[in-house]
Design a protein around this motif. Structure first.
Motif, PDB file in Angstrom:
ATOM      1  N   ALA A 130       0.813  -1.216   0.000  1.00  0.00           N
ATOM      2  CA  ALA A 130       0.000   0.000   0.000  1.00  0.00           C
ATOM      3  C   ALA A 130       0.850   1.272   0.000  1.00  0.00           C
ATOM      4  O   ALA A 130       0.377   2.326  -0.413  1.00  0.00           O
ATOM      5  CB  ALA A 130      -0.941  -0.003   1.208  1.00  0.00           C
ATOM      6  N   ALA A 131       2.096   1.172   0.471  1.00  0.00           N
ATOM      7  CA  ALA A 131       2.980   2.342   0.484  1.00  0.00           C
ATOM      8  C   ALA A 131       4.008   2.189  -0.625  1.00  0.00           C
ATOM      9  O   ALA A 131       5.118   1.734  -0.418  1.00  0.00           O
ATOM     10  CB  ALA A 131       3.680   2.476   1.835  1.00  0.00           C
ATOM     11  N   GLY A 132       3.634   2.542  -1.836  1.00  0.00           N
ATOM     12  CA  GLY A 132       4.512   2.401  -2.987  1.00  0.00           C
ATOM     13  C   GLY A 132       3.693   2.690  -4.225  1.00  0.00           C
ATOM     14  O   GLY A 132       2.693   3.409  -4.138  1.00  0.00           O
ATOM     15  N   PRO A 147      -2.494  -0.444   4.590  1.00  0.00           N
ATOM     16  CA  PRO A 147      -1.124  -0.954   4.768  1.00  0.00           C
ATOM     17  C   PRO A 147      -1.101  -2.025   5.865  1.00  0.00           C
ATOM     18  O   PRO A 147      -1.628  -1.804   6.956  1.00  0.00           O
ATOM     19  CB  PRO A 147      -0.339   0.285   5.195  1.00  0.00           C
ATOM     20  CG  PRO A 147      -1.152   1.458   4.723  1.00  0.00           C
ATOM     21  CD  PRO A 147      -2.582   1.017   4.825  1.00  0.00           C
ATOM     22  N   ILE A 149       1.466  -3.127   7.442  1.00  0.00           N
ATOM     23  CA  ILE A 149       2.565  -2.840   8.391  1.00  0.00           C
ATOM     24  C   ILE A 149       3.505  -4.042   8.490  1.00  0.00           C
ATOM     25  O   ILE A 149       4.660  -3.950   8.120  1.00  0.00           O
ATOM     26  CB  ILE A 149       2.047  -2.395   9.783  1.00  0.00           C
ATOM     27  CG1 ILE A 149       1.132  -1.159   9.637  1.00  0.00           C
ATOM     28  CG2 ILE A 149       3.198  -2.109  10.737  1.00  0.00           C
ATOM     29  CD1 ILE A 149       1.789   0.096   9.120  1.00  0.00           C
TER      30      ILE A 149
ATOM     31  N   VAL B 119       0.719   3.456  14.903  1.00  0.00           N
ATOM     32  CA  VAL B 119       0.030   2.403  14.155  1.00  0.00           C
ATOM     33  C   VAL B 119      -1.151   1.919  14.993  1.00  0.00           C
ATOM     34  O   VAL B 119      -1.025   1.763  16.203  1.00  0.00           O
ATOM     35  CB  VAL B 119       1.000   1.235  13.871  1.00  0.00           C
ATOM     36  CG1 VAL B 119       0.250  -0.029  13.450  1.00  0.00           C
ATOM     37  CG2 VAL B 119       2.011   1.633  12.801  1.00  0.00           C
ATOM     38  N   THR B 134       2.364   6.148  -3.625  1.00  0.00           N
ATOM     39  CA  THR B 134       1.806   6.643  -2.368  1.00  0.00           C
ATOM     40  C   THR B 134       2.838   6.677  -1.243  1.00  0.00           C
ATOM     41  O   THR B 134       2.501   7.034  -0.118  1.00  0.00           O
ATOM     42  CB  THR B 134       0.653   5.743  -1.902  1.00  0.00           C
ATOM     43  OG1 THR B 134       1.187   4.429  -1.652  1.00  0.00           O
ATOM     44  CG2 THR B 134      -0.438   5.640  -2.949  1.00  0.00           C
ATOM     45  N   GLY B 135       4.077   6.298  -1.551  1.00  0.00           N
ATOM     46  CA  GLY B 135       5.098   6.147  -0.512  1.00  0.00           C
ATOM     47  C   GLY B 135       5.210   7.345   0.412  1.00  0.00           C
ATOM     48  O   GLY B 135       5.245   7.197   1.634  1.00  0.00           O
ATOM     49  N   VAL B 138       1.864   7.673   2.652  1.00  0.00           N
ATOM     50  CA  VAL B 138       1.610   6.606   3.624  1.00  0.00           C
ATOM     51  C   VAL B 138       2.777   6.487   4.603  1.00  0.00           C
ATOM     52  O   VAL B 138       2.578   6.279   5.795  1.00  0.00           O
ATOM     53  CB  VAL B 138       1.362   5.271   2.889  1.00  0.00           C
ATOM     54  CG1 VAL B 138       1.268   4.116   3.880  1.00  0.00           C
ATOM     55  CG2 VAL B 138       0.094   5.361   2.037  1.00  0.00           C
ATOM     56  N   GLY B 139       4.001   6.623   4.099  1.00  0.00           N
ATOM     57  CA  GLY B 139       5.174   6.463   4.952  1.00  0.00           C
ATOM     58  C   GLY B 139       5.208   5.065   5.550  1.00  0.00           C
ATOM     59  O   GLY B 139       4.914   4.084   4.865  1.00  0.00           O
ATOM     60  N   SER B 140       5.550   4.977   6.821  1.00  0.00           N
ATOM     61  CA  SER B 140       5.635   3.671   7.464  1.00  0.00           C
ATOM     62  C   SER B 140       4.421   3.420   8.346  1.00  0.00           C
ATOM     63  O   SER B 140       4.442   2.551   9.202  1.00  0.00           O
ATOM     64  CB  SER B 140       6.911   3.606   8.296  1.00  0.00           C
ATOM     65  OG  SER B 140       6.905   4.645   9.255  1.00  0.00           O
ATOM     66  N   LYS B 141       3.353   4.152   8.137  1.00  0.00           N
ATOM     67  CA  LYS B 141       2.183   4.030   8.992  1.00  0.00           C
ATOM     68  C   LYS B 141       0.996   3.400   8.263  1.00  0.00           C
ATOM     69  O   LYS B 141       1.059   3.152   7.068  1.00  0.00           O
ATOM     70  CB  LYS B 141       1.793   5.415   9.529  1.00  0.00           C
ATOM     71  CG  LYS B 141       2.829   5.999  10.491  1.00  0.00           C
ATOM     72  CD  LYS B 141       2.984   5.192  11.769  1.00  0.00           C
ATOM     73  CE  LYS B 141       4.120   5.689  12.660  1.00  0.00           C
ATOM     74  NZ  LYS B 141       3.876   7.041  13.183  1.00  0.00           N
ATOM     75  N   ASP B 142      -0.078   3.139   8.999  1.00  0.00           N
ATOM     76  CA  ASP B 142      -1.280   2.530   8.422  1.00  0.00           C
ATOM     77  C   ASP B 142      -2.250   3.614   7.938  1.00  0.00           C
ATOM     78  O   ASP B 142      -3.414   3.639   8.323  1.00  0.00           O
ATOM     79  CB  ASP B 142      -1.944   1.568   9.409  1.00  0.00           C
ATOM     80  CG  ASP B 142      -2.158   2.197  10.787  1.00  0.00           C
ATOM     81  OD1 ASP B 142      -1.549   3.258  11.060  1.00  0.00           O
ATOM     82  OD2 ASP B 142      -2.921   1.636  11.587  1.00  0.00           O
ATOM     83  N   VAL B 143      -1.728   4.484   7.081  1.00  0.00           N
ATOM     84  CA  VAL B 143      -2.552   5.533   6.470  1.00  0.00           C
ATOM     85  C   VAL B 143      -3.372   4.905   5.335  1.00  0.00           C
ATOM     86  O   VAL B 143      -2.813   4.296   4.429  1.00  0.00           O
ATOM     87  CB  VAL B 143      -1.681   6.671   5.905  1.00  0.00           C
ATOM     88  CG1 VAL B 143      -2.539   7.663   5.127  1.00  0.00           C
ATOM     89  CG2 VAL B 143      -0.911   7.365   7.020  1.00  0.00           C
ATOM     90  N   THR B 222      10.789   0.905   2.864  1.00  0.00           N
ATOM     91  CA  THR B 222       9.568   0.958   3.666  1.00  0.00           C
ATOM     92  C   THR B 222       9.656   0.005   4.845  1.00  0.00           C
ATOM     93  O   THR B 222       9.286   0.349   5.974  1.00  0.00           O
ATOM     94  CB  THR B 222       8.352   0.547   2.808  1.00  0.00           C
ATOM     95  OG1 THR B 222       8.307   1.382   1.660  1.00  0.00           O
ATOM     96  CG2 THR B 222       7.069   0.697   3.583  1.00  0.00           C
ATOM     97  N   THR B 226       9.473   1.105   8.658  1.00  0.00           N
ATOM     98  CA  THR B 226       8.356   0.653   9.491  1.00  0.00           C
ATOM     99  C   THR B 226       8.874  -0.008  10.758  1.00  0.00           C
ATOM    100  O   THR B 226       8.370   0.230  11.858  1.00  0.00           O
ATOM    101  CB  THR B 226       7.481  -0.333   8.700  1.00  0.00           C
ATOM    102  OG1 THR B 226       7.055   0.288   7.496  1.00  0.00           O
ATOM    103  CG2 THR B 226       6.264  -0.755   9.499  1.00  0.00           C
ATOM    104  N   LEU B 230       8.043   1.217  14.553  1.00  0.00           N
ATOM    105  CA  LEU B 230       7.401   0.415  15.605  1.00  0.00           C
ATOM    106  C   LEU B 230       8.263   0.373  16.863  1.00  0.00           C
ATOM    107  O   LEU B 230       7.749   0.362  17.978  1.00  0.00           O
ATOM    108  CB  LEU B 230       7.152  -1.009  15.111  1.00  0.00           C
ATOM    109  CG  LEU B 230       6.090  -1.172  14.029  1.00  0.00           C
ATOM    110  CD1 LEU B 230       6.000  -2.635  13.609  1.00  0.00           C
ATOM    111  CD2 LEU B 230       4.721  -0.699  14.518  1.00  0.00           C
TER     112      LEU B 230
END
Lengths: 389, 389
Positions: A130-132, A147, A149, B119, B134-135, B138-143, B222, B226, B230
């Motif tokens: 989802a992040a890409g 995402p 995670i 998260v 979308t990187g 969204v980043g490393s989160k559950d967006v 990613t 992530t 965490l």
């Protein structure tokens, strides 16, 4: 109470799907379980459409997919099958929303089923990707990626939270039925670029004043595909295809191509369409260093629109090709078609004295179009730039 | 009943947000409205945190942002401010989930606020850029991004459906509170690549048998981000950083970099960490034609992992650089650290006689590491390949 189609590889991810299923059932909804897992059986819960049926829907057999041992080919077949099963099941009113989970392969299968459904049907996929670049998974539809995670592998402290929220999302979405507004106006879709914004805005205002609702799509590939997809779904009443530039990218290998089906849906649906060759003078690339080697022979004009977008002037040969393609597409139309050709340039940059001004190339387009277009189709040439008031 | 933070540009998108707000209130939840709109006021509904407060949280003033007239700078400031407001508000228990909408600029502001939250906190953004890269959003989160299909501009036949489903999604997510499982095991996170899978799998099995829960992250940028995120959130008990290859990409400009903060969180949190220079022999690029010109001087080894991934052997100089960086990162750790160096190669490809086997480069890494590492930190060199049992 609604029914949610749950689709995925129930052979390898049975624990994860069993957890998701429990969360959805606990909210009072029902599950239509569709198994796309090629290799094994689902032991954890009852399946409504088993993997052999999914394979059969794609004209394949589970046994042959297993025997072939080609993971990519199996994924492709199961994605096609799942799309058929989803499309058919939705048409028969068997479910109200769709949910699935997976890594990159699993997501491709699950979202193939989702992309087969109309915009507005709730679609939720828990995904590692989802992040890409999500373009291939989302396509032109309202596919919602959550995402994951961590990998979609086991129910652990993180995945339990993500799966629970995903169940909440799909349940909340099917519960939130959009009110139908009785006073909806007829919908006109329009294609736009920064280089045709003035023109499209002027048309939008005029149409809105006349009681139409205008939906504008940026001609970035996704935009054009989405527009065509909404036309196919029967949501549109007329088409103002002012920015057909995506064909320049299709012909030149640019980044904003909408594929070879662009300029087809309106004709297929029999809708009235006004077509203008807006911005066919430009193909789009990323930064200057991403322009393919073949174009760096010194004969081409480039313009750095911004650091991430480089525009390349199309040449006469490419315009001839586009003229022929436009004629072929429009000849196939079953509804009324009109073509408007602005003689003083098809974009801001193609205006008199501007960098991309090349009347020879412009003429190559219109000559090829007119030579190939059926007689009944109206072509009107106007002595203005596309953005002139 | 829950409270949902609704964040966005209420000056230009008041009609759209008013519609979204009504849908959420109708389901019985409350709204905490945070305005990030720089240019005007919100007339349509009551705002809880106004734009001047958001700007102030980023150390800026709304007046100066307006006066400067730099759209990009204003967006950046409002994103930073919104992140601060969200972080603070969530810590104070003022809301349970977050929702927003926007084009590419609006989405960047809204998701900046979302990425500041842990998260598990429901995060939903209706966005025009959900089908693409979308990187950054969204980043490393559950967006969770919901494709807007049409522009987020007005409530029309399409957007009404999308906005209603979005309200349903965020409401359903806050309603689906994950059950806390009392018997949760201590969590170990591990970094993995295809080239270290055997090693990580063996460690995972051993740790699982000893009562730990192992979460594995693919070292694709990613994944590493992530994992670090965490750790920062306090969800992790120990770190098995076996695949630190993302530093090779950071040093060489590869596509799987996790940024300069990689290898920092575990030390900052004081967690026990075992670090192995897994796959620092390789930097990742896309297809062969995407490899930067500077590396095409004939001195480099390349391996086509698949058509989309090209691996480049790192050289001695880059390994010296990484050795120094690793020492610096580990010297800063506040918890116990051990480093394990496999003398027969840090990946499958770096095994004896394999294509990337280069003991000189490997040695350059360990020499630089040992020369710069604090005395108290344990380094153990073993005469095996990283994947040897």
């Amino acid at each position: 109470m609604a029914t949610i189609m749950m689709v995925g590889a129930f052979d390898t991810k049975d624990v994860e799907y069993a957890f998701l299923r429990e969360q959805i059932l606990a909210r009072g909804h029902e599950i239509l379980a569709v198994n796309t897992g090629v290799m094994g059986e689902c032991e954890a819960f009852a399946v409504d459409v088993d993997a052999s049926e999914v394979a059969a829907a794609a004209g394949a057999s589970l046994e042959s997919l297993r025997a072939a041992g080609d993971r990519g080919a199996a994924m492709k077949a199961m994605g096609e099958g799942a799309a058929k099963v989803a499309e058919r099941g939705y048409a028969e009113g068997r479910f109200d929303g769709i949910v699935g989970m997976g890594g990159s392969g699993g997501s491709s299968v699950v979202t193939a089923a989702m992309r087969a459904l109309p915009v507005g049907v709730p679609k939720v996929c828990v995904s590692t990707v989802a992040a890409g670049d999500t373009g291939a998974y989302v396509g032109s539809k309202d596919v919602v990626l959550i995402p994951s995670i961590v990998d979609v592998a086991g129910v652990n402290r993180i995945s339990r939270v993500i799966f629970t929220r995903a169940a909440g999302a799909i349940c909340g979405m099917v519960e939130a039925e959009p009110a139908s507004a009785g006073d909806d106006k007829p919908i006109v879709v329009a294609s736009m670029f920064g280089n045709t914004t003035e023109c499209v805005n002027a048309c939008s205002e005029a149409l809105s004043a006349s009681g139409y609702e205008v939906l504008v799509f940026h001609a970035t590939g996704t935009g054009g595909r989405t527009m065509e997809s909404l036309i196919d779904e029967g949501l549109v009443d007329a088409v103002l295809d002012i920015t057909t530039t995506e064909w320049a990218d299709e012909v030149c290998g640019g980044v904003f191509s909408a594929g070879p089906e662009r300029l087809s849906a309106a004709g297929r649906a029999g809708l009235p369409q006004l077509v203008v060759p807006g911005c066919v003078d430009m193909a789009n690339f990323g930064g200057m260093d991403t322009v393919p080697q073949q174009y760096k022979d010194g004969t081409r004009l480039f313009y750095e629109w911004n650091p991430e977008v480089t525009l390349m002037r199309t040449n006469a040969e490419e315009n001839v090709q586009m003229g022929r393609i436009f004629a072929e597409k429009l000849n196939a139309a079953t509804g009324p078609v009109a073509v408007l050709i602005p003689l003083k340039g098809v974009s801001i940059l193609d205006g008199d004295g501007e960098l991309f001004c090349d009347r020879e190339a412009d003429h190559a387009f219109s000559a090829a179009l007119k030579a190939n277009l059926d007689e009944g189709i109206l072509v009107r040439e106007v002595d203005h730039n596309i953005n002139d008031p």
